[in-house]
Design an enzyme around this catalytic site. Structure first.
Site, PDB file in Angstrom:
ATOM      1  CG  HIS A   1       4.960 -19.804  17.484  1.00 55.69           C
ATOM      2  ND1 HIS A   1       5.001 -19.862  16.358  1.00 55.69           N
ATOM      3  CD2 HIS A   1       5.008 -18.603  17.488  1.00 55.69           C
ATOM      4  CE1 HIS A   1       5.076 -18.983  15.251  1.00 55.69           C
ATOM      5  NE2 HIS A   1       4.618 -18.058  16.505  1.00 55.69           N
TER       6      HIS A   1
ATOM      7  CG  ASP B   1       4.040 -21.984  13.936  1.00 55.78           C
ATOM      8  OD1 ASP B   1       4.971 -22.608  14.008  1.00 55.78           O
ATOM      9  OD2 ASP B   1       2.923 -22.794  15.034  1.00 55.78           O
ATOM     10  CG  HIS B   2       8.598 -17.877  13.028  1.00 54.03           C
ATOM     11  ND1 HIS B   2       7.304 -17.357  13.640  1.00 54.03           N
ATOM     12  CD2 HIS B   2       9.198 -17.520  13.495  1.00 54.03           C
ATOM     13  CE1 HIS B   2       8.430 -16.876  14.793  1.00 54.03           C
ATOM     14  NE2 HIS B   2       9.517 -17.356  14.893  1.00 54.03           N
TER      15      HIS B   2
ATOM     16  CE  LYS C   1       1.705 -16.506  15.383  1.00 49.31           C
ATOM     17  NZ  LYS C   1       2.051 -14.861  16.130  1.00 49.31           N
TER      18      LYS C   1
ATOM     19  CE  LYS D   1      12.450 -20.032  16.179  1.00 48.72           C
ATOM     20  NZ  LYS D   1      12.933 -18.765  16.017  1.00 48.72           N
TER      21      LYS D   1
ATOM     22  NE  ARG E   1      -4.138   0.835   1.540  1.00 45.03           N
ATOM     23  CZ  ARG E   1      -5.080   1.033   1.667  1.00 45.03           C
ATOM     24  NH1 ARG E   1      -5.294  -0.208   2.079  1.00 45.03           N
ATOM     25  NH2 ARG E   1      -5.503   1.836   2.261  1.00 45.03           N
TER      26      ARG E   1
ATOM     27  CD  GLU F   1       8.677 -13.043  22.841  1.00 41.35           C
ATOM     28  OE1 GLU F   1       9.156 -12.918  21.543  1.00 41.35           O
ATOM     29  OE2 GLU F   1       7.324 -12.899  22.496  1.00 41.35           O
TER      30      GLU F   1
ATOM     31  CE  LYS G   1       4.870 -10.638  22.005  1.00 47.46           C
ATOM     32  NZ  LYS G   1       5.710 -10.681  21.618  1.00 47.46           N
TER      33      LYS G   1
ATOM     34  CG  ASP H   1       1.295 -13.594  19.851  1.00 49.31           C
ATOM     35  OD1 ASP H   1       1.582 -13.401  18.066  1.00 49.31           O
ATOM     36  OD2 ASP H   1       2.918 -13.182  20.368  1.00 49.31           O
TER      37      ASP H   1
HETATM   38  C1  BG6 Z   1       5.819 -14.157  16.704  1.00 51.98           C
HETATM   39  C2  BG6 Z   1       4.500 -13.764  17.906  1.00 51.98           C
HETATM   40  O1  BG6 Z   1       4.828 -15.436  15.582  1.00 51.98           O
HETATM   41  O2  BG6 Z   1       6.333 -15.475  17.325  1.00 51.98           O
HETATM   42  C3  BG6 Z   1       5.887 -12.575  18.386  1.00 51.98           C
HETATM   43  O3  BG6 Z   1       4.301 -13.366  16.965  1.00 51.98           O
HETATM   44  C4  BG6 Z   1       7.147 -12.737  19.287  1.00 51.98           C
HETATM   45  O4  BG6 Z   1       5.069 -12.037  19.170  1.00 51.98           O
HETATM   46  C5  BG6 Z   1       7.643 -14.300  17.931  1.00 51.98           C
HETATM   47  O5  BG6 Z   1       8.050 -12.229  19.883  1.00 51.98           O
HETATM   48  C6  BG6 Z   1       8.629 -14.767  18.805  1.00 51.98           C
HETATM   49  O6  BG6 Z   1       8.908 -15.694  17.904  1.00 51.98           O
HETATM   50  P1  BG6 Z   1      11.218 -16.004  17.707  1.00 51.98           P
HETATM   51  O7  BG6 Z   1      11.263 -16.567  16.982  1.00 51.98           O
HETATM   52  O8  BG6 Z   1      11.516 -14.741  18.319  1.00 51.98           O
HETATM   53  O9  BG6 Z   1      10.476 -17.051  19.201  1.00 51.98           O
END
Ligand code: BG6
Length: 506
Positions: free
Chosen positions: A244, A181-182, A152, A186, A47, A220, A344, A239
């Site tokens: 995850h 889902d990242h 996500k 890993k 955008r 975190e 967090k 989240d």
């Molecule tokens: C994301 C969340 O999917 O994963 C974030 O939306 C979070 O809030 C993050 O900080 C954590 O990912 P990683 O790879 O830093 O553990």
């Protein structure tokens, strides 16, 4: 490593943060390893009004700031693969221009019709964009495969996830849909499978006969940063837990797959989700706890409380910390408690899965020297990736004093082995058509179904407290109360406060 077929990656939301921080640096790294398709292009849509050159400059900055290394000689030719066009993705007509440009790029770069569409946009567009693409025939596979990657959160709850799924399936087959889902990308998360199923020594113990409990933490150090608006509607449960953490549970608890292919592996993780013992809404208070970080001072620096963050309601009840205790009702895990924890503004950044083994059946040594669960296998997902086994050892000297010691493997000890980022792996897999590390629809639905009573109880029952915890602590003071065995506590992997990313003593 395999080189995918010639193709184009179309990124919606290309002027956003994720593209600059994660996607483009990952693609550039793949390019350096020479594992992108021989003919390849990236078409960014967003955008913000940008020319191709503006976009290339912006992405160049992203690569400089967010990659491990920067080598102009390699980056320059990579940037030539990048193109950009403004789009208001909610307008159907906009897709006409977009299609014209797409065809031009395909021709210019000789990449053919194979296409991955990546939705790096607000979730409100996850149904809109694929629908509009389909209206313009861009899901049609006559001239090459078409795939769509959905970031996500996949839905906001079970109902919206079902609706989104339904909407996608009107135009796209399940094998064209890649739900990212990242965490699954890993390296160390995938290593859970390798640790379990390539060694004869762990798996015989990996069950209710020898495991006392399983603990999974994703802590975190950072707060919500600039994402207060998003986070207010999400909270830690949506989240982190729905995706995850439950995926980590799936890999830790699954049965061996019959083969290392996408369906065999995903069939097994989904069975785990389907075996999660449902938590009753009126029992949520005994099985889950939520918290929210409060202002505090860490190493002389004043840290804002969650309610003071930008975009956050000053009376917000959104959780920034969650723990859940649950059981997996199957033959392997019957009666073994599983604990998951995320938050967090905790003392450090650490993600780990810990298998706590049962103590010996008989104490030969003085009771004071024995702990209930001396033997722990700690799979460190991040940072300082590795595996640690804790066991009892004789203290040299007279008598039989036992001390708990660590056997410790760090990925960093492997010379010349760079751990690829999660997005490198996942983007490469999507171009290869390998969906093993993407979440399948049944897994996503089962995860929402399991969490539905928790979401409902927290929404409907104002008596369930949101415990405050000072930023930089391990969550609410009473977090240990949820651990079933009164002699045990959560593992506190970092006794002293550390700065973000600095790993502290295990
Ligand atoms: C994301 C969340 O999917 O994963 C974030 O939306 C979070 O809030 C993050 O900080 C954590 O990912 P990683 O790879 O830093 O553990």
């Amino acid at each position: 490593m395999n080189r995918p077929e010639n193709s184009i990656l179309v990124i919606f939301g290309a002027s956003g943060d994720l593209t600059k921080r994660k996607l483009i640096p990952a693609l550039c790294a793949l390019n350096m390893q020479n594992i992108l398709p021989e003919k390849f292009a990236i078409f960014g849509l967003g955008r913000t009004k940008l020319s191709h050159d503006d976009f290339r400059d912006l992405m160049n900055e992203g690569i400089k700031n967010y990659s491990d290394s920067y080598d102009e000689k390699n980056v320059k030719p990579f940037l030539k693969k990048l193109f950009y066009q403004y789009i208001d993705a909610t307008h159907q007509d906009a897709y006409k221009n977009m299609t014209t440009k797409l065809q031009e790029i395909r021709k210019e770069m000789g990449v053919g019709g194979n296409t991955v569409f990546y939705l790096s946009t607000p979730p409100s567009l996850y149904a809109v964009i694929p629908k509009n693409l389909a209206k313009h025939n861009l899901n049609n596979e006559n001239d090459g495969w078409k795939r769509v990657i959905v970031e996500k959160p996949f839905g906001y709850d079970l109902k919206s996830a079902i609706e989104l799924n339904h909407s996608l399936h009107e135009d796209w087959n399940e094998d064209q849909i890649y739900r990212i889902d990242h965490y699954l990308g890993k390296e160390t998360v995938q290593n859970v499978l390798v640790t379990r199923f390539s060694n004869g020594i762990f798996e015989p113990l990996w069950n209710r006969n020898y495991v006392h409990h399983v603990e999974i933490t994703a802590a975190e150090f950072i707060g919500v940063e600039k994402r207060g608006g998003y986070y207010e509607k999400s909270g830690a449960l949506r989240d982190m837990v729905q995706n995850h953490l439950l995926q980590l549970v799936g890999l830790t608890a699954m049965e061996p797959p019959s083969a290392m292919d996408s369906n065999s592996i995903r069939n097994e993780t989904v069975k785990v989700f389907q075996s999660l013992r449902p938590i009753k809404e009126d029992d949520v208070i005994n099985s889950a706890m939520r918290g929210q970080y409060l202002a505090s001072t860490i190493k002389g620096e004043k840290i804002k409380g969650y309610r003071e963050e930008a975009g956050v309601d000053p009376n917000s009840k959104t959780e920034t910390f969650v723990i859940i205790k649950f059981y997996i009702d199957n033959w392997r895990w019957g009666g073994v408690p599983f604990y998951i924890r995320t938050g967090k503004r905790l003392p450090t950044r650490v993600t780990e899965a810990v298998i706590h083994f049962k103590p010996t059946p008989h104490y030969l040594f003085a009771k004071k020297d024995i702990c209930e669960s001396c033997n722990q296998l700690v799979i460190r997902i991040q940072p300082d990736e590795g595996i640690l086994l804790k066991f009892g050892m004789k203290v040299p000297g007279s008598g039989f004093e036992v001390q708990n010691v660590n056997m410790d493997f760090h990925y960093s000890d492997l010379c010349n082995q760079k751990i690829p980022t999660a997005y490198e792996r996942l983007l490469h897999d999507s171009l290869l058509g390998d969906s093993t590390l993407y979440a399948r629809e049944d897994a996503v639905m089962a995860a929402w179904k399991f969490l539905e009573p928790v979401l409902n109880a927290w929404k409907n029952n104002p008596k369930i407290p949101v415990y405050g915890y000072p930023a930089g602590t391990w969550g609410p003071e009473n977090a240990d109360n949820l651990i079933e065995d009164p002699t045990m506590t959560w593992r506190y992997p970092c006794k002293n406060l550390s700065n973000d990313g600095v790993f502290c003593e295990l």
